[in-house]
Design an enzyme around this catalytic site. Structure first.
Site, PDB file in Angstrom:
ATOM      1  N   CYS A 177      -3.032  -5.869 -10.571  1.00 25.47           N
ATOM      2  CA  CYS A 177      -3.695  -7.079 -11.076  1.00 25.47           C
ATOM      3  C   CYS A 177      -4.702  -6.747 -12.177  1.00 25.47           C
ATOM      4  O   CYS A 177      -5.911  -6.669 -11.930  1.00 25.47           O
ATOM      5  CB  CYS A 177      -4.370  -7.882  -9.981  1.00 25.47           C
ATOM      6  SG  CYS A 177      -4.820  -9.516 -10.608  1.00 25.47           S
ATOM      7  N   CYS A 357      -0.814 -13.749 -13.561  1.00 26.40           N
ATOM      8  CA  CYS A 357      -2.184 -13.379 -13.265  1.00 26.40           C
ATOM      9  C   CYS A 357      -3.024 -14.643 -13.182  1.00 26.40           C
ATOM     10  O   CYS A 357      -3.214 -15.335 -14.192  1.00 26.40           O
ATOM     11  CB  CYS A 357      -2.716 -12.456 -14.366  1.00 26.40           C
ATOM     12  SG  CYS A 357      -4.303 -11.776 -13.912  1.00 26.40           S
TER      13      CYS A 357
HETATM   14  C1  FAD Z   1      -8.574  -6.860  -6.030  1.00 24.79           C
HETATM   15  C2  FAD Z   1      -7.135  -7.202  -6.201  1.00 24.79           C
HETATM   16  C3  FAD Z   1      -6.788  -8.436  -6.709  1.00 24.79           C
HETATM   17  C4  FAD Z   1      -5.448  -8.782  -6.884  1.00 24.79           C
HETATM   18  N1  FAD Z   1      -5.152 -10.022  -7.369  1.00 24.79           N
HETATM   19  C5  FAD Z   1      -3.854 -10.394  -7.476  1.00 24.79           C
HETATM   20  C6  FAD Z   1      -3.521 -11.722  -7.887  1.00 24.79           C
HETATM   21  O1  FAD Z   1      -4.402 -12.542  -8.122  1.00 24.79           O
HETATM   22  N2  FAD Z   1      -2.222 -12.052  -7.991  1.00 24.79           N
HETATM   23  C7  FAD Z   1      -1.228 -11.159  -7.701  1.00 24.79           C
HETATM   24  O2  FAD Z   1      -0.045 -11.518  -7.783  1.00 24.79           O
HETATM   25  N3  FAD Z   1      -1.501  -9.879  -7.331  1.00 24.79           N
HETATM   26  C8  FAD Z   1      -2.785  -9.487  -7.205  1.00 24.79           C
HETATM   27  N4  FAD Z   1      -3.095  -8.215  -6.783  1.00 24.79           N
HETATM   28  C9  FAD Z   1      -2.027  -7.189  -6.724  1.00 24.79           C
HETATM   29  C10 FAD Z   1      -1.131  -7.264  -5.501  1.00 24.79           C
HETATM   30  O3  FAD Z   1      -1.906  -7.315  -4.318  1.00 24.79           O
HETATM   31  C11 FAD Z   1      -0.232  -6.020  -5.485  1.00 24.79           C
HETATM   32  O4  FAD Z   1       0.438  -5.946  -6.730  1.00 24.79           O
HETATM   33  C12 FAD Z   1       0.794  -6.095  -4.368  1.00 24.79           C
HETATM   34  O5  FAD Z   1       0.142  -6.059  -3.122  1.00 24.79           O
HETATM   35  C13 FAD Z   1       1.811  -4.967  -4.488  1.00 24.79           C
HETATM   36  O6  FAD Z   1       2.649  -4.930  -3.370  1.00 24.79           O
HETATM   37  P1  FAD Z   1       3.199  -3.524  -2.822  1.00 24.79           P
HETATM   38  O7  FAD Z   1       3.989  -3.868  -1.607  1.00 24.79           O
HETATM   39  O8  FAD Z   1       3.829  -2.777  -3.923  1.00 24.79           O
HETATM   40  O9  FAD Z   1       1.905  -2.719  -2.385  1.00 24.79           O
HETATM   41  P2  FAD Z   1       0.928  -3.050  -1.181  1.00 24.79           P
HETATM   42  O10 FAD Z   1       0.899  -4.503  -0.909  1.00 24.79           O
HETATM   43  O11 FAD Z   1      -0.351  -2.362  -1.509  1.00 24.79           O
HETATM   44  O12 FAD Z   1       1.598  -2.364   0.081  1.00 24.79           O
HETATM   45  C14 FAD Z   1       1.844  -0.981   0.203  1.00 24.79           C
HETATM   46  C15 FAD Z   1       2.039  -0.676   1.685  1.00 24.79           C
HETATM   47  O13 FAD Z   1       2.585   0.638   1.827  1.00 24.79           O
HETATM   48  C16 FAD Z   1       1.913   1.285   2.871  1.00 24.79           C
HETATM   49  N5  FAD Z   1       1.998   2.734   2.624  1.00 24.79           N
HETATM   50  C17 FAD Z   1       1.272   3.446   1.755  1.00 24.79           C
HETATM   51  N6  FAD Z   1       1.641   4.736   1.789  1.00 24.79           N
HETATM   52  C18 FAD Z   1       2.644   4.821   2.695  1.00 24.79           C
HETATM   53  C19 FAD Z   1       3.438   5.884   3.159  1.00 24.79           C
HETATM   54  N7  FAD Z   1       3.252   7.139   2.702  1.00 24.79           N
HETATM   55  N8  FAD Z   1       4.381   5.633   4.093  1.00 24.79           N
HETATM   56  C20 FAD Z   1       4.576   4.363   4.577  1.00 24.79           C
HETATM   57  N9  FAD Z   1       3.833   3.320   4.148  1.00 24.79           N
HETATM   58  C21 FAD Z   1       2.883   3.539   3.212  1.00 24.79           C
HETATM   59  C22 FAD Z   1       0.496   0.749   2.831  1.00 24.79           C
HETATM   60  O14 FAD Z   1      -0.164   0.913   4.070  1.00 24.79           O
HETATM   61  C23 FAD Z   1       0.738  -0.702   2.471  1.00 24.79           C
HETATM   62  O15 FAD Z   1       0.896  -1.505   3.624  1.00 24.79           O
HETATM   63  C24 FAD Z   1      -4.425  -7.846  -6.550  1.00 24.79           C
HETATM   64  C25 FAD Z   1      -4.771  -6.608  -6.028  1.00 24.79           C
HETATM   65  C26 FAD Z   1      -6.115  -6.276  -5.843  1.00 24.79           C
HETATM   66  C27 FAD Z   1      -6.477  -4.933  -5.260  1.00 24.79           C
END
Ligand code: FAD
Length: 414
Positions: A177, A357
């Site tokens: 983000c 965003c």
């Molecule tokens: C402050 C902030 C504001 C944001 N605002 C927005 C917004 O307004 N709009 C929007 O669309 N997005 C926003 N985002 C971004 C969004 O939250 C992420 O892009 C999204 O969560 C990505 O999804 P993901 O599944 O790739 O990662 P995540 O949701 O982070 O999930 C990763 C998962 O993998 C697990 N994991 C990590 N390592 C391992 C491992 N070795 N083995 C097994 N599991 C593991 C973790 O525990 C976690 O549960 C924001 C993020 C932040 C931090």
């Protein structure tokens, strides 16, 4: 007479055979759960999900928690509640992938083999990437909404501040983000304006890019917002060193090379971000990604070298912003292509780079930036002008999108 040893007895130290799953998903965050739910809906039965955490976070709300607009509890669910029924939860951390052997190893030494692998472990926050940041964050005026436990501290600092200097920073390189580092500056300034103390506070917003936002129409709108609050915007500038005890932040202007030490009363810092180390150094990392993200076809979301491996979300090396909104569009494409492969058909579904965003600019105001790989607008509400600050969009972010997330996306319905 002794009987001959069996194979198993003669090799007592041999590792047990890997446990096999047709689909193995690494990460039960936004991307992993969304994909798991969609695969279950498509009728697949043998799906296992590696996820060590007990809590699932809706991270977009962390910004509103830091801005005093939502309680932290609204952003979380127990992991057990979001794992789709029928999906096997392996409460383990992945530590290595061998895409040739088609196995994933875990921190407890177990090995799982897979028919198809979906990589969704998100990214790593590199708190040591800025000298002084790791030890300073969480106390004495330094906070970050990039850690759930610190988002309430951000609000405490904002709420208490009556005068002094507030600094908001963003690192170079892809971050999740990209708007979040500046949204909190606007929420803070709006709160100070309402309290009548904005004039006593010097607010600095340091961003590494040459513009406030890469889509010009939103960059212009944000320039107006920053001007309205009297925020000093430093472009091409980042936090390069921090002295927590002295409350001194070094801001380096990459255009001129000049480093300035600023004494702060409040510092909101965003750490540099990179792929998890166990992937960054491995065979699936994209050599074209300086941060080690996984090599991923930008349209099919398949790994070009190992077609049984897919990646999405923050860990994938894709030329678009890392957001949950992007994941919402990636997941159906990935699932369609994965199912096609299982049926011996080519991957024809295509992701166009959609990302979004929600740019919160005030207590009840928001712009909604939605665009694709070519930075072309991709509006979900073409009849509304979301390039202007709108109250309805703020309500969408605070109440509509969390509903859509927990009830729609994580259940494979939206
Ligand atoms: C402050 C902030 C504001 C944001 N605002 C927005 C917004 O307004 N709009 C929007 O669309 N997005 C926003 N985002 C971004 C969004 O939250 C992420 O892009 C999204 O969560 C990505 O999804 P993901 O599944 O790739 O990662 P995540 O949701 O982070 O999930 C990763 C998962 O993998 C697990 N994991 C990590 N390592 C391992 C491992 N070795 N083995 C097994 N599991 C593991 C973790 O525990 C976690 O549960 C924001 C993020 C932040 C931090």
């Amino acid at each position: 007479m002794t009987r001959p040893a069996t194979d198993a007895e003669s090799a007592p130290s041999a590792a047990p055979a890997p446990v096999h799953h047709q689909i193995l998903i690494v990460g039960g965050g936004t991307a992993g759960i969304t994909v798991a739910a969609r695969l279950r809906r498509a009728g697949l039965r043998d799906i296992a999900l590696l996820e060590p955490a007990e809590t699932h976070w809706y991270q977009p709300l962390w910004t509103l928690v830091g801005g005093g607009q939502a309680p932290l509890r609204a952003a979380l669910r127990p992991e057990a509640e979001v794992i789709p029924p029928g999906v096997r939860w392996l409460r383990e951390r992945a530590t290595a992938v061998d895409p040739v052997a088609r196995t994933v190893s875990t921190a407890t030494g177990r090995v799982f083999s897979y028919g198809r692998l979906v990589l969704a472990p998100g990214l790593s926050l590199d708190w040591d990437g800025v000298p002084g940041l790791a030890s300073a964050v969480g106390h004495d005026g330094v906070s970050s909404n990039y850690r759930a436990d610190l988002a309430p501290y951000t609000w405490e600092l904002i709420r208490r501040m009556r005068s002094g200097t507030a600094v908001f920073t963003m690192p170079s390189g892809p971050v999740k983000c990209g708007g979040a580092p500046q949204k909190i500056a606007y929420l803070a300034a709006d709160h100070w304006r309402k309290r009548g103390v904005l004039g006593n506070i010097r607010t600095i917003l340091a961003l590494p890019e040459p513009t406030l936002f890469k889509v010009p129409v939103f960059a212009r709108a944000l320039e107006q917002t920053a001007r309205r609050y009297g925020i000093e915007v430093r472009l091409q500038t980042e936090l390069t060193r921090l002295d927590g005890p002295e409350r001194a932040a070094v801001l380096t202007d990459h255009a001129t090379g000049r480093a300035e030490t600023v004494h702060y009363d409040l510092l909101h810092a965003v750490p540099p971000q990179r792929a998890p180390r166990w992937l960054a150094g491995g065979p699936l990392a994209d050599p074209g990604s300086p941060h080690g993200y996984v090599k991923t076809d930008p349209h099919t979301l398949q790994n070009p070298d190992f077609p049984e491996v897919f990646a999405l979300g923050d860990v994938a090396h894709l030329p678009t912003s890392k957001t949950g909104a992007a994941v919402r569009k990636q997941a159906p494409v990935l699932v369609t292509n994965l199912l096609a492969g299982l049926r011996g058909r080519p991957a024809t579904a295509r992701y166009d780079g959609y990302t979004s965003c929600p740019l919160v600019t005030a207590r009840h105001k928001m712009l909604l930036a939605e665009f694709d790989y070519d930075l072309r607008p991709a509006p979900s509400f073409p009849f509304l002008d979301t390039t202007r600050e709108r109250t309805d969009m703020w309500f969408l972010k605070r109440y509509g999108l969390p509903q859509l997330y927990f009830q729609g996306m994580l259940k494979g319905r939206a």
